[in-house]
Design an enzyme around this catalytic site. Structure first.
Site: not given
Ligand SMILES: NC(=O)c1ccc[n+]([C@@H]2O[C@H](COP(=O)([O-])OP(=O)(O)OC[C@H]3O[C@@H](n4cnc5c(N)ncnc54)[C@H](OP(=O)(O)O)[C@@H]3O)[C@@H](O)[C@H]2O)c1
Length: 481
Positions: A130, A184, A187-188, A191
Site C-alpha cells: 500500500s 490489504k 486496509h482498502n 480507506e
Molecule cells: N497504482 C497504484 O497506486 C497501486 C497501489 C497498490 C497496488 N497496486 C497494484 O500493483 C500492480 C501493478 O500496478 P500498476 O498500476 O503499476 O500497473 P497495471 O497498470 O496494473 O499493470 C501494468 C503492468 O502489467 C503488465 N501486464 C499486463 N498484462 C500482462 C501479461 N499478460 N503478462 C505479463 N505482464 C502483463 C504490463 O506489461 P506491459 O507493459 O507489457 O503491458 C505492465 O507492466 C497491480 O496489481 C495494482 O493493482 C497499484
C-alpha cells in the site's frame, strides 16, 4: 551458474518501476528487471543508470540473472496477467525459489496460487503493498503472507524498502497463504470508509456554514494537528485548497462528482457478508461511490421532494467541532469493523494474525496512515483477545464525549436532507451494539411464522416453534436456524 541480482521485479508500470528503484537504492541490493514489453525495461534502465539494474528480455534470462534462492516480485495487472507471469516464472525457476505477488490480488486467488505453486517446490508469497506510486518509491506499507520459510529470505529485503514509522519498518509477516492480501483488502475497505467520512464532514460544513473550500482546507489543516492527524486529512486540505487554472474556481467544484473504484472496497464488503461481519460503514462508503456514479438515476431523481428549509447554523465554530467529533466517532467504528473482519477472516482461514502488529505497519507508507493507529496497537497490546475494538477503554473514553455531537450531526443532516450515509450507519451500528434488546426477536418470530425456522427463548434452553397455522401452541423443535 547463479546470477548477480539478489532480487528481481517483473512488471515495470508505475508501481513495479518505482518498487525496483526503491529496492536498488538500498544498500546491498542488485535488482534484475523484466517487463513483457521490452520498451518499459529499456526506458527504466536508460532513465535510472544510478540503479545499476540488470535488465532481462526473457524469463530464462531473468532467472539466470538472479542469485539462488531466486526471489522475484511480480507487479502486474491483478488477475489473468498475474497467473500468466506466475506460470512463466514457475517454468524458469527451481524448488526453493520465491515468487512474490505484490499486486492487488483477491486473497482467495492467492490461496489458490500458493497451493498450486507449493506443489512445484517453489515458494509463493502474496504480499499486499500500500502507498500508491509514491509509497512504492519511497517506502510502502507491506503485508506479506506465505510460508515461514519464505519470510526468512524475504523479511530482510522487505524490511529494507518498507516505510519506517517511529523507528519500526512497516512490514510484518501477516500469516500464511492469502493472509497478506486479505489484510490489504480490508486496509482498502477502511480507506474507502475513511475517505467517505471525510467527504461527508466537508459537505456538511460547506452546506451549513457557506465556507469556501479554501476556508474548509484550513479547518482540515487544524484538525490534522489533533487526534484526527492522518495522511487522508492532510491531503484533503491540499485538494480543497487547489484552484483550477482554467476557470479560477476551486478544483473540487469542477471535478465531476462521480467516484470511481477499483474493486477492493467491494471485495471487503463481499467477504464480510460471507463471514457474517457487519462492516456497515465500509459498505456505505462503497455504495456511496456507486450512487454517485449513476448520473442517469441522479438526473431523474432531482425532483424528489425534500425538506423546505436548508441547513443553517448559528454558531459556526460549535457546528464544526460537532462535525469533527462525529467524524472521529464514525472513524473509530470503521476501524473497529475492519479489524473485526480481519479477526473473523483469521478464524475462518486458520491464520494467526497479530492485530496490534497490523495496526503498527499501517502507521507509515500506506494511505490510511494515522496517529490513531497507535491507540489501536495499545488496545490490542492490553487485550489481545479484544472482540470489539471500540470497547477498548481508550475508545470508550473518546466516544463518551463525542456521541452527543455525533447524534446531533446525524439528526441535522437527516432533517436538512443532506446525505451522510457513513456517519448515520456508523451511529446505527454503535447503537446496535449498545442495545439491551434488538428487534431481531421480532425477525425470529416472523421467520418462524412463514418458514418454521424456529427460535430460542430467553427463559429456557431448547429450540421452539409456534404452530402458527394450527392452534398457535408452542412445540419443541429441531434447530434449523
Ligand atoms: N497504482 C497504484 O497506486 C497501486 C497501489 C497498490 C497496488 N497496486 C497494484 O500493483 C500492480 C501493478 O500496478 P500498476 O498500476 O503499476 O500497473 P497495471 O497498470 O496494473 O499493470 C501494468 C503492468 O502489467 C503488465 N501486464 C499486463 N498484462 C500482462 C501479461 N499478460 N503478462 C505479463 N505482464 C502483463 C504490463 O506489461 P506491459 O507493459 O507489457 O503491458 C505492465 O507492466 C497491480 O496489481 C495494482 O493493482 C497499484
Amino acid at each position: 551458474m547463479s546470477g548477480t541480482a539478489n532480487i528481481g521485479v517483473v512488471g515495470l508500470a508505475v508501481m513495479g518501476s518505482n518498487l525496483a528503484r526503491n529496492l536498488a537504492s538500498r544498500e546491498g541490493n542488485t535488482v534484475a528487471i523484466y517487463n513483457r514489453s521490452h520498451d518499459k525495461t529499456e526506458t527504466l534502465v536508460a532513465e535510472h543508470p544510478e540503479a545499476k539494474f540488470v535488465p532481462a528480455y526473457s524469463y530464462d534470462e531473468f532467472a539466470a540473472s538472479l542469485q539462488k534462492p531466486r526471489t522475484a516480485i511480480i507487479m502486474v495487472k491483478a488477475g489473468g496477467a498475474t497467473d500468466a507471469v506466475i506460470n512463466a516464472l514457475v517454468e524458469a525457476f527451481e524448488p526453493g525459489d520465491i515468487i512474490v505477488d505484490g499486486g492487488n490480488a483477491l486473497f482467495t486467488d492467492t490461496i489458490r496460487r500458493e497451493k498450486a505453486v507449493r506443489e512445484t517446490g517453489i515458494n509463493f508469497v502474496g504480499a499486499g503493498i500500500s502507498g500508491g506510486e509514491e509509497g512504492a518509491l519511497l517506502g510502502p506499507s507491506i503485508m506479506p503472507g506465505g510460508s515461514d520459510e519464505s519470510w526468512v529470505t524475504l523479511g530482510p529485503i522487505l524490511k529494507s524498502i518498507a516505510a519506517v514509522a517511529e523507528g519500526e519498518p512497516c512490514v510484518t509477516h501477516i500469516g500464511h497463504d492469502g493472509a497478506g492480501h486479505f489484510v490489504k483488502m480490508v486496509h482498502n475497505g477502511i480507506e474507502y470508509a475513511d475517505m467517505q467520512l471525510i467527504a461527508e464532514a466537508y459537505d456538511l460544513i460547506r452546506r451549513a456554514t457557506g465556507k469556501s473550500p479554501a476556508e474548509i482546507a484550513d479547518v482540515f489543516a487544524e484538525w490534522n494537528k489533533g487526534e484526527l492527524e492522518s495522511y487522508l486529512i492532510e491531503i484533503t486540505a491540499e485538494v480543497l485548497r487547489q484552484m483550477d487554472a482554467d476557470t479560477g474556481k476551486p478544483l473540487v467544484d469542477v471535478i465531476l462528482d462521480q467516484a470511481g473504484a477499483k474493486g477492493t472496497g467491494a471485495w471487503t464488503v463481499q467477504t464480510a457478508l460471507n463471514l457474517g461481519v457487519p462492516v456497515s460503514g465500509i459498505a456505505e462508503a462503497v455504495f456511496a461511490r456507486s450512487l454517485s456514479s449513476h448520473p442517469e438515476q441522479r438526473s431523474v431523481s432531482g425532483e424528489l421532494p425534500g425538506p423546505s428549509e436548508g441547513l443553517s447554523v448559528e454558531d459556526t465554530d460549535e457546528f464544526i467541532e460537532q462535525v469533527r467529533l462525529a467524524l472521529y466517532a464514525s472513524k473509530i467504528v470503521a476501524y473497529s469493523q475492519g479489524f473485526d473482519e480481519i479477526r473473523a477472516g483469521a478464524a475462518e482461514y486458520n491464520w494467526t494474525i497479530d492485530l496490534g502488529a497490523v495496526s503498527k505497519i499501517w502507521r507509515g507508507g500506506c494511505i490510511i496512515r494515522a496517529q490513531f493507529l497507535n491507540r489501536i496497537a495499545d488496545a490490542y497490546a492490553e487485550s489481545p483477545e479484544l472482540s470489539v475494538l471500540l470497547t477498548a477503554p481508550y475508545f470508550v473514553d473518546a466516544l463518551g464525549p463525542a456521541q452527543a455531537a455525533w447524534r446531533h450531526i446525524v439528526a441535522t443532516a437527516a432533517t436538512a436532507g443532506i446525505p451522510a450515509p457513513a456517519f448515520a450507519s456508523s451511529l446505527a451500528y454503535y447503537d446496535g451494539l449498545r442495545a439491551d434488546r434488538l428487534p431481531a426477536a421480532l425477525v425470529q418470530g416472523q421467520r418462524d411464522f412463514f418458514g418454521a425456522h424456529t427460535y430460542k427463548r430467553v427463559d429456557k434452553e431448547g429450540t421452539f416453534h409456534t404452530l402458527w397455522s394450527g392452534d398457535r401452541s408452542e412445540v419443541e423443535a429441531e434447530d434449523t436456524h
